[in-house]
Write an enzyme that holds these catalytic residues in place. Structure first.
Site, PDB file in Angstrom:
ATOM      1  N   PHE A 111       4.922  11.818   5.008  1.00 43.08           N
ATOM      2  CA  PHE A 111       3.839  11.783   6.071  1.00 43.08           C
ATOM      3  C   PHE A 111       4.497  10.605   6.829  1.00 43.08           C
ATOM      4  CE2 PHE A 111       0.682   8.476   6.505  1.00 43.08           C
ATOM      5  CZ  PHE A 111       1.144   7.625   5.742  1.00 43.08           C
ATOM      6  N   LYS A 112       5.200   9.762   6.701  1.00 37.41           N
ATOM      7  CA  LYS A 112       5.632   8.540   7.655  1.00 37.41           C
ATOM      8  C   LYS A 112       6.298   9.552   9.038  1.00 37.41           C
ATOM      9  CE  LYS A 112       4.866   5.159   4.794  1.00 37.41           C
ATOM     10  NZ  LYS A 112       4.380   5.816   3.576  1.00 37.41           N
TER      11      LYS A 112
END
Ligand SMILES: *Cc1c(COP(=O)(O)O)cnc(C)c1O
Length: 494
Positions: A111-112
């Site tokens: 998700f970064k």
């Protein structure tokens, strides 16, 4: 009027959004945090038909209000493009009893990417706005996912240099190879003998070191951060909470205005804090459920209001959550104390000197928004299996921590509101854990497990891991945690 971002530790240290993004951290050790919230009209009858990029324009336009519309358009268009393998950018998957918001369709499959694909554009745009001539040196500590996602964003970006520190024995093989095979003439990856907290503490110290800052300035360089301590990481993360809600309305799963819970697998408290900010601008949020692994310092904090880091650091199968000093909690603490910087500074000093602090008194309304629970290693593996058996859907271990915590929460609380699980990584990033949990097969290498995972899930091997086994390793430096600053000085030649 332009939104004010203030340091959590000094009420006189205020900046605009673009300045906050450029600086990364406040030089007083605090974090730039919004004092008030922008007015955004969240009309879901309209929002439900907008693309991810269009929702991003609404949210970024409101929070990053000293950027022009044209500047934000440029950043958004370049960030959320075909690097993502799903046109929805953050698709929402309906499972039995929960919705998984898949935040792993970017180039590093965690998700970064949601924020780090746009941060380099925001930062270089901000630099141009302010006529900055210095080279920006991104200094990053990573628990596994930030480092790769940041390098994917900053590699070969003119005017930037990126240095990443990761705990040598604290990341998965796939995560390590993703970083050590990174290309780009401005990337530098360093393994440290130490854990993530050591890496993060030393990075923060370098930011706050005036002598080092002066040395960099002499060479026309300055630090910034790609960690979630940078507000430029948090704001793009607000977008997908609003987008997910709009998708639920669109699918007829809820009606506009109905409250929804979010369960977030939490480490540095950045992702869940973005959900908190979404609530502050009017997203109908019920509970924010903070899910931890065996490093359950946050669960204890929400139950006792005492933050106590004096405990053993555990290496788990969800390494991106192996954190005892959760940086962004400082922002929530600041809000819980009624935006009191002096009091926040006192507590943070207590944390670094005595290893703990007690929060008192607090804003009960904010505290009440949160629920917190944690999952053991065994519960996490069982959850991967349970979800697979039920839906043929494979969760990564971080998502499974959240999913397991949500199951416990739902039973204990009898809260029947619809719940979205922030699904933070692809199982392909942690193949051994996922395969072991489902088949019981042990002793597989990462690459054997990747093949098994592919046949179990029927999902094609993502480009992020395809070819990783044979890619040349370019970064081999290992240093002691105490030598991180020396390594930075050596690499930069200051
Ligand atoms: C970083 C990360 C987390 C934790 O997110 P925070 O914003 O640090 O709380 C959870 N899962 C994965 C896969 C991550 O990469």
């Amino acid at each position: 009027m332009t939104l004010v971002y203030q340091s959590t530790r000094d009420s006189h240290n205020t900046v605009t959004a673009s300045q906050a993004i450029l600086q990364g951290l406040a030089t007083d050790g605090g974090l730039f945090t919004p004092l008030t919230y922008p007015k955004v009209e969240l009309d879901f009858e309209r929002l439900k038909d907008l693309s991810y990029q269009e929702v991003a324009k609404v949210i970024l336009g409101a929070f990053l209000d000293d950027f022009t519309e044209a500047e934000l358009d440029y950043c958004i268009t370049n960030a959320y493009d075909s690097k993502f393998d799903d046109q929805h950018i953050a698709p929402l998957v309906k499972l039995d009893g929960q919705y998984n918001l898949e935040l792993f369709h970017g180039s590093t499959i965690a998700f970064k990417d949601m924020a780090l694909s746009i941060l380099p554009y925001l930062m270089t745009t901000a630099a141009k706005k302010h006529g900055l001539e210095n080279k920006i040196v991104i200094l990053t500590a990573t628990s596994g996912d930030t480092g790769k996602a940041a390098m994917a964003g900053f590699a070969n970006v003119p005017g930037t240099e990126i240095i990443v520190f990761y705990p040598k024995d604290g990341v998965s093989k796939v995560q390590e190879l993703q970083m050590t095979t990174q290309t780009g003439n401005n990337t530098h990856v360093v393994a440290i003998d130490g854990n993530f907290d050591d890496a993060q503490t030393n990075v923060k110290e370098m930011f706050n070191d005036e002598t080092l800052r002066a040395k960099l300035a002499e060479q026309k360089m300055q630090f910034s951060s790609a960690n979630s301590m940078n507000i430029g990481r948090l704001v793009p993360q607000i977008v997908y909470y609003v987008y997910a809600y709009a998708q639920l309305v669109k699918a007829g799963e809820i009606v506009a205005g109905q409250e929804v819970n979010f369960t977030v697998p939490t480490g540095n408290f950045g992702n869940i804090l973005a959900a908190f900010y979404a609530k502050q601008i009017g997203l109908p949020v019920g509970k924010l459920i903070c899910a931890s692994n065996e490093n359950n310092v946050l669960t204890d904090f929400f139950k006792t209001k005492v933050y106590d880091k004096k405990r053993a650091f555990k290496v788990t199968t969800s390494p991106s959550m192996d954190i005892l000093v959760s940086s962004n909690l400082e922002r929530l603490v600041f809000h819980l104390l009624g935006n009191d910087a002096a009091k926040t500074a006192q507590l943070m000093t207590a944390l670094s000197r005595e290893g703990q602090y007690q929060l008192d008194p607090v804003d009960p309304e904010i505290l009440d928004l949160f629920a917190a629970e944690w999952a053991t290693e065994e519960e996490t593996a069982q959850e991967i299996k349970r979800v697979y058996d039920m839906s043929r859907y494979i969760e990564d271990p971080h998502t499974a921590v959240a999913s397991s915590v949500y199951q416990k929460y739902a039973i204990a609380s009898q809260d029947s509101r619809k719940t979205v699980i922030a699904s933070t990584a692809s199982p392909y990033k942690f193949p051994v854990v996922a395969v072991e949990a489902i088949t019981g097969e042990t002793g597989l290498s990462d690459f054997e497990a990747l093949a098994t995972l592919q046949s179990l899930s029927g999902v094609a091997l993502p480009p992020a891991v395809d070819g990783l086994e044979t890619a040349p390793v370019r970064h081999k430096t290992v240093v002691a945690a105490a030598d991180m600053q020396r390594e930075v000085e050596r690499y930069l030649g200051v």
